[in-house]
Design a protein around this motif. Structure first.
Motif, PDB file in Angstrom:
ATOM      1  N   SER A   1       2.944 -14.154   3.581  1.00  0.00           N
ATOM      2  CA  SER A   1       3.812 -12.958   3.800  1.00  0.00           C
ATOM      3  C   SER A   1       3.065 -12.096   2.899  1.00  0.00           C
ATOM      4  CB  SER A   1       5.067 -12.977   3.282  1.00  0.00           C
ATOM      5  OG  SER A   1       5.218 -13.595   1.975  1.00  0.00           O
ATOM      6  N   CYS A   2       2.380 -12.313   1.738  1.00  0.00           N
ATOM      7  CA  CYS A   2       1.709 -11.310   1.215  1.00  0.00           C
ATOM      8  C   CYS A   2       0.389 -10.811   1.778  1.00  0.00           C
ATOM      9  CB  CYS A   2       1.252 -11.937  -0.206  1.00  0.00           C
ATOM     10  SG  CYS A   2       2.631 -12.044  -1.465  1.00  0.00           S
ATOM     11  N   ALA A   3      -0.244 -11.719   2.511  1.00  0.00           N
ATOM     12  CA  ALA A   3      -1.358 -11.720   3.277  1.00  0.00           C
ATOM     13  C   ALA A   3      -0.917 -10.392   4.515  1.00  0.00           C
ATOM     14  CB  ALA A   3      -1.994 -12.701   3.860  1.00  0.00           C
ATOM     15  N   ALA A   4       0.172 -10.710   5.171  1.00  0.00           N
ATOM     16  CA  ALA A   4       0.651  -9.857   6.065  1.00  0.00           C
ATOM     17  C   ALA A   4       0.941  -8.401   5.502  1.00  0.00           C
ATOM     18  CB  ALA A   4       1.998 -10.154   6.707  1.00  0.00           C
ATOM     19  N   VAL A   5       1.363  -8.387   4.075  1.00  0.00           N
ATOM     20  CA  VAL A   5       1.565  -6.911   3.561  1.00  0.00           C
ATOM     21  C   VAL A   5       0.374  -6.275   3.277  1.00  0.00           C
ATOM     22  CG1 VAL A   5       2.518  -6.083   1.312  1.00  0.00           C
ATOM     23  CG2 VAL A   5       3.834  -7.828   2.418  1.00  0.00           C
ATOM     24  N   SER A   6      -0.643  -6.838   2.905  1.00  0.00           N
ATOM     25  CA  SER A   6      -1.967  -6.321   2.705  1.00  0.00           C
ATOM     26  C   SER A   6      -2.625  -5.923   3.896  1.00  0.00           C
ATOM     27  CB  SER A   6      -2.881  -7.274   2.089  1.00  0.00           C
ATOM     28  OG  SER A   6      -2.448  -8.100   0.924  1.00  0.00           O
ATOM     29  N   ALA A   7      -2.185  -6.560   4.967  1.00  0.00           N
ATOM     30  CA  ALA A   7      -2.649  -5.872   6.370  1.00  0.00           C
ATOM     31  C   ALA A   7      -1.967  -4.492   6.678  1.00  0.00           C
ATOM     32  CB  ALA A   7      -2.814  -6.765   7.334  1.00  0.00           C
ATOM     33  N   ILE A   8      -0.829  -4.683   6.386  1.00  0.00           N
ATOM     34  CA  ILE A   8       0.223  -3.605   6.671  1.00  0.00           C
ATOM     35  C   ILE A   8      -0.329  -2.191   6.018  1.00  0.00           C
ATOM     36  CG2 ILE A   8       2.577  -2.359   6.459  1.00  0.00           C
ATOM     37  CD1 ILE A   8       3.532  -5.248   7.523  1.00  0.00           C
ATOM     38  N   HIS A   9      -0.750  -2.605   4.617  1.00  0.00           N
ATOM     39  CA  HIS A   9      -1.204  -1.601   3.720  1.00  0.00           C
ATOM     40  C   HIS A   9      -2.325  -0.908   4.295  1.00  0.00           C
ATOM     41  CE1 HIS A   9      -3.298   0.154   0.298  1.00  0.00           C
ATOM     42  NE2 HIS A   9      -2.186   0.263  -0.440  1.00  0.00           N
ATOM     43  N   ALA A  10      -3.258  -1.568   4.800  1.00  0.00           N
ATOM     44  CA  ALA A  10      -4.687  -1.030   5.292  1.00  0.00           C
ATOM     45  C   ALA A  10      -4.162  -0.448   6.452  1.00  0.00           C
ATOM     46  CB  ALA A  10      -5.530  -2.166   5.509  1.00  0.00           C
ATOM     47  N   LEU A  11      -3.660  -0.993   7.359  1.00  0.00           N
ATOM     48  CA  LEU A  11      -3.408  -0.409   8.851  1.00  0.00           C
ATOM     49  C   LEU A  11      -2.592   1.112   8.624  1.00  0.00           C
ATOM     50  CD1 LEU A  11      -2.480  -3.629  10.897  1.00  0.00           C
ATOM     51  CD2 LEU A  11      -4.367  -2.174  11.288  1.00  0.00           C
ATOM     52  N   SER A  12      -1.382   1.126   7.547  1.00  0.00           N
ATOM     53  CA  SER A  12      -0.408   2.131   7.633  1.00  0.00           C
ATOM     54  C   SER A  12      -1.466   3.299   6.952  1.00  0.00           C
ATOM     55  CB  SER A  12       0.482   2.134   6.853  1.00  0.00           C
ATOM     56  OG  SER A  12       0.194   1.699   5.339  1.00  0.00           O
ATOM     57  N   ARG A  13      -2.446   3.185   6.213  1.00  0.00           N
ATOM     58  CA  ARG A  13      -3.055   4.258   5.647  1.00  0.00           C
ATOM     59  C   ARG A  13      -4.311   4.645   6.530  1.00  0.00           C
ATOM     60  NH1 ARG A  13      -0.295   2.120   2.096  1.00  0.00           N
ATOM     61  NH2 ARG A  13       0.402   2.939  -0.101  1.00  0.00           N
ATOM     62  N   LYS A  14      -4.778   3.712   7.208  1.00  0.00           N
ATOM     63  CA  LYS A  14      -6.177   3.837   7.898  1.00  0.00           C
ATOM     64  C   LYS A  14      -6.071   4.285   9.453  1.00  0.00           C
ATOM     65  CE  LYS A  14      -9.143   3.678   4.711  1.00  0.00           C
ATOM     66  NZ  LYS A  14     -10.063   4.466   4.287  1.00  0.00           N
ATOM     67  N   GLN A  15      -4.927   3.855   9.976  1.00  0.00           N
ATOM     68  CA  GLN A  15      -4.720   3.794  11.277  1.00  0.00           C
ATOM     69  C   GLN A  15      -3.465   4.391  11.948  1.00  0.00           C
ATOM     70  OE1 GLN A  15      -7.238   2.529  13.161  1.00  0.00           O
ATOM     71  NE2 GLN A  15      -8.450   1.725  11.380  1.00  0.00           N
ATOM     72  N   PHE A  16      -2.400   4.910  11.240  1.00  0.00           N
ATOM     73  CA  PHE A  16      -1.314   5.202  11.623  1.00  0.00           C
ATOM     74  C   PHE A  16      -1.249   6.584  12.365  1.00  0.00           C
ATOM     75  CE2 PHE A  16       2.737   2.666   9.869  1.00  0.00           C
ATOM     76  CZ  PHE A  16       2.049   1.537  10.379  1.00  0.00           C
ATOM     77  N   HIS A  17      -2.545   7.338  12.166  1.00  0.00           N
ATOM     78  CA  HIS A  17      -2.337   8.745  12.755  1.00  0.00           C
ATOM     79  C   HIS A  17      -2.693   8.440  14.233  1.00  0.00           C
ATOM     80  CE1 HIS A  17      -6.626   7.350  11.979  1.00  0.00           C
ATOM     81  NE2 HIS A  17      -6.933   8.030  13.263  1.00  0.00           N
ATOM     82  N   LYS A  18      -3.040   7.326  14.888  1.00  0.00           N
ATOM     83  CA  LYS A  18      -3.071   7.258  16.194  1.00  0.00           C
ATOM     84  C   LYS A  18      -1.805   6.718  16.879  1.00  0.00           C
ATOM     85  CE  LYS A  18      -7.692   5.092  15.149  1.00  0.00           C
ATOM     86  NZ  LYS A  18      -8.466   3.754  15.282  1.00  0.00           N
ATOM     87  N   MET A  19      -0.693   6.415  16.012  1.00  0.00           N
ATOM     88  CA  MET A  19       0.801   5.985  16.374  1.00  0.00           C
ATOM     89  C   MET A  19       1.595   7.331  16.738  1.00  0.00           C
ATOM     90  SD  MET A  19      -0.345   2.947  16.527  1.00  0.00           S
ATOM     91  CE  MET A  19       1.281   2.307  17.384  1.00  0.00           C
TER      92      MET A  19
END
Length: 610
Positions: free
Chosen positions: A123-141
Motif C-alpha cells: 500500500s505504501c508503494a502505491a501511495v508513492s506512485a499516486i504522489h508522483a502521478l498526481s503532481r506530474k500528470q494530473f494536468h492531463k486529466m
C-alpha cells in the motif's frame, strides 16, 4: 539508477529490452528484480537528454497491464510484483511526459487494488506512485475525473476493510495541491480524514489503530500541501471548517486516543502521529505574517503545550521520546512560537542531554512542570498513568519524582491539595475510561497512605468528602475487579483522616462490599477494614473491638454470600452504622460463576493497564 548517468545509451539499447522480457519470467525473484530494475533505470536516465525509443517506452507504459493480464499478481510472488509494479508507475509518473489520460486512468485502477492490500509495503508503494502521478500528470486529466477520484477515495475511509481504510487515507494525503483545491475537494478531504482519525468504532473488533494513525498523517500532509492560508479561506456559511483552529482541535482530539487491543495500547500510535503533526501545523500557523492573530492565539498555544506535556509524562517510553522531541522542536522553531507560557522552565526540561526512554531521567524533569499552574493538570494526568501502572521501575521513578516535588515545595500542603483537586478533575473528565480511572485511584491511595493528605480536615474542607463521593461513584455498579480493589483502598485510606463526616459513609461502603458478588472483592473489603480497625481503634467502641476483629479476621469472606450476610449485619451493629439500602449487594443465589471470578478478557487487559 547511478548507471543511468554514466552509460545511458547502452542501458537503453541493451538492458531495458532484456528487463522487459524478464518481467514475464516464471521465476518470481527474476521478474520482481526486473520490474524494480526498470523503475530504477527510469529514475536514473535523463529522458530529455537520452530518449528511449517509442517502441521500448510503449512496452514499459503497458507493462503493468501486461503483468496483470498474465495474472502475475496472483498466487506465488503476486505480492512482490504488486510492490514492484507500483515502483514502475511511480517512475513513469515522475519522469515520463508521454503518458495519456487513458493510461493514467488505468494505472489508478491498478493502484486502487494495491491500496486495499493488507501488506503495508504494497500500500505504501502505491501511495508513492499516486504522489508522483498526481503532481506530474494530473494536468492531463479532466476535472470531473479528479473530483470523482477524490469522492471515491474519501468514501473508502468508511470501508469495512481496515486495510482499505489505511491505504486510502495515505493516498488522500499524497494528492497534489491541484486536485485538492478543485471545487470542494479540500473540505471533503479534511473532514473525511478528521473523522477517520478521531472516530472510534463502538464494536471493538472493527477498530483499527493503523487506520486512525494513517488518517492523522494524511490530515497533516494535506495541510502541508495546500497551506494554512488555503484552509483559512474555506470560511463560509456552508463550510464546516470555520477557521484553522480546526487543524489543532482535530489533532488534540487524537491525543486522547487510548484504545487498546490484544497488541496493547495501539492508541499510542495515533497520539505519536498527532504530536508530530502538531509540530508541523504550529510551525505553519505561527509563521503566518498577515493577520497572524486569526491563525495563532494564546489559547491555542496553551492547549497544544498541555497536550504534548501530558504525553511527556506517560508510561510508554517511545511515546515519551516522541513527546520530548516534539516539545524541543516547538521551543526551537524560528521564528519563535509566540504566547508560550513558562518558556524558561520548558527549555530547562528539554535541555540536553536527556534520555526520555529512561524513566529515571524523564520523570525528574517532568516533575518540575508541576510548579507551572498552567500545565500542572496536564502533567499530573499523564504521571498518574505511570504511577498507577504495573511496571516496577516505572512506578518507582514516577512516584519518587512526585513525592520529591511535593516534599521540596514551598507549601507542600497547599500543593498536595492542588494535585488532589487535579486528580479528582481527571476522574471526572475520564468518565468511564478505566485505563485512566484505575491508575488515578491507585495514585490517590498512595497519596493518602503516605500521609501527603493527612493535614486535611474532613469537617473543614470539602476535598475529602468530594474524594469519597467520586470514589463511591466509580464503585457503584462496577464489575471490574481491579477498579473495585483500587476504590476500596482509597475509601479505607480516607478513614485515617478521622473526620466524623467521613467515618460513617466510608464504613457503610466497606461493610456493604463485604457481601459483594465477587469473592475477591469481599475479601479485599474485609482485609482493608480489619487493617484500618487495628490502626485506628477510635473507629469503634472499645467493647465491640474484639468481636469486630474476630469476625473480620476469622470469617472466610470468599464463601457463599447468603451465609455472610449475618456477619455483615453484625458489623453494622458493632460499628454503630446504619446500612444504606442503595449500597446493599444485589447478589442473588442465581449469580453465575462466570460473573464472580471470570471478569473477562478486556478486564484482564485493563488489569495489565495497556
Amino acid at each position: 539508477r547511478s548507471l543511468g548517468e554514466v552509460c545511458a545509451p547502452r542501458l537503453i539499447a541493451n538492458v531495458l529490452p532484456s528487463l522487459i522480457e524478464l518481467c514475464m519470467s516464471p521465476d518470481v525473484p527474476t521478474r520482481h528484480g526486473a520490474a524494480c530494475g526498470i523503475a530504477e533505470l527510469l529514475h536514473g536516465i535523463d529522458l530529455e537528454k537520452d530518449a528511449i525509443p517509442n517502441e521500448t517506452m510503449d512496452r514499459i507504459r503497458n507493462l503493468v497491464q501486461a503483468i496483470e493480464k498474465a495474472r502475475l499478481f496472483r498466487g506465488r510472488g503476486g505480492e512482490m510484483m504488486r510492490s514492484a509494479c507500483s515502483k514502475v508507475l511511480e517512475a513513469l509518473g515522475q519522469n515520463d511526459q508521454g503518458l495519456t489520460s487513458k493510461l493514467i486512468a488505468s494505472y489508478f485502477d491498478s493502484l486502487t487494488e494495491n491500496l486495499k492490500h493488507p501488506t503495508e509495503e504494497i500500500s505504501c508503494a502505491a501511495v508513492s506512485a499516486i504522489h508522483a502521478l498526481s503532481r506530474k500528470q494530473f494536468h492531463k486529466m479532466s476535472d470531473k475525473w479528479k473530483v470523482d477520484l477524490v469522492h471515491r477515495y474519501v468514501g473508502m475511509l468508511e470501508d469495512d476493510n481496515p486495510a482499505a481504510r489505511r491505504g486510502f487515507a495515505l493516498a488522500l494525503g499524497a494528492l497534489g495541491k491541484e486536485v485538492l483545491c478543485l471545487e470542494d475537494n479540500l473540505e471533503q478531504v479534511l473532514m473525511g480524514l478528521a473523522s477517520a482519525a478521531t472516530t472510534i468504532q463502538e464494536i471493538a473488533e472493527e477498530r483499527d489503530g493503523e487506520s486512525r494513525r494513517n488518517a492523522v498523517k494524511a490530515f497533516v500532509s494535506v495541510a502541508e500541501t495546500v497551506g494554512v492560508e488555503q484552509i483559512h479561506s474555506l470560511q463560509k456559511e456552508t463550510s464546516q471548517i470555520k477557521n484553522t483552529s480546526f487543524l489543532i482541535d482535530t489533532l488534540l482530539k487524537c491525543l486522547g486516543d487510548y484504545c487498546v487491543d490484544n497488541r496493547g495500547d495501539v492508541g499510542s500510535w495515533v497520539r505519536e502521529a498527532a504530536m508530530v503533526g502538531l509540530v508541523k501545523v504550529v510551525e505553519m500557523l505561527s509563521s503566518v505574517h498577515t493577520n497572524k492573530e486569526q491563525y495563532w492565539s494564546e489559547d491555542m498555544c496553551e492547549v497544544v503545550f498541555k497536550g504534548i506535556l501530558k504525553q511527556l509524562a506517560e508510561k510508554i517510553d517511545r511515546t515519551r521520546s516522541v513527546a520530548g522531541k516534539a516539545l524541543k522542536d516547538l521551543l526551537s522553531q524560528e521564528p519563535p512560537v509566540s504566547h508560550v507560557k513558562h518558556r524558561e522552565v520548558l527549555e530547562e526540561v528539554v535541555q540536553d542531554p536527556v534520555d526520555w526512554n529512561s524513566a529515571g531521567d524523564a520523570f525528574v524533569r517532568v516533575a518540575k512542570l508541576l510548579a507551572c499552574e498552567s500545565y500542572r493538570r496536564a502533567v499530573i494526568s499523564g504521571m498518574v498513568i505511570s504511577i498507577g501502572g504495573i511496571s516496577e521501575s516505572l512506578v518507582k521513578h514516577s512516584w519518587a519524582s512526585l513525592t520529591s516535588f511535593l516534599s521540596s515545595s514551598v507549601d507542600p500542603n497547599a500543593m498536595s491539595e492542588c494535585i488532589l483537586n487535579d486528580l479528582l478533575q481527571s476522574i471526572d473528565d475520564a468518565k468511564d475510561r478505566d485505563n485512566v480511572v484505575i491508575p488515578t485511584l491507585k495514585t490517590l491511595h498512595l497519596l493518602l497512605s503516605n500521609a501527603f493528605l493527612d493535614h486535611l480536615d474532613p469537617d473543614a474542607s470539602d476535598l475529602p468528602r468530594r474524594l469519597l463521593e467520586v470514589t463511591q461513584g466509580q464503585l457503584r455498579g462496577c464489575k471490574d475487579v481491579v477498579k473495585l480493589e483500587a476504590g476500596i483502598s482509597v475509601v479505607a485510606s480516607l478513614l485515617q483522616l478521622q473526620g466524623e463526616s467521613l467515618k460513617e459513609p466510608s464504613l457503610q461502603t466497606l461493610i456493604a462490599l463485604t457481601c459483594h458478588r465477587f469473592p475477591r472483592i469481599r475479601r479485599k473489603a474485609a482485609e482493608e477494614l480489619y487493617m484500618q480497625l487495628l490502626t485506628h481503634e477510635s473507629l469503634i467502641n472499645e467493647e465491640n473491638m474484639a468481636d469486630a476483629t474476630q469476625i473480620l479476621s476469622e470469617k472466610d469472606w470468599t464463601g457463599d454470600v447468603a451465609e455472610l450476610r449475618s456477619e455483615r449485619d453484625q458489623l453494622y451493629v458493632l460499628f454503630n452504622i446504619t446500612p444504606k439500602t442503595e449500597l446493599k449487594s444485589r447478589t442473588t443465589a442465581s449469580t453465575k460463576r462466570a460473573d464472580t471470578e471470570d471478569i473477562g478478557y478486556m478486564a484482564l487487559v485493563r488489569d495489565m493497564h495497556y
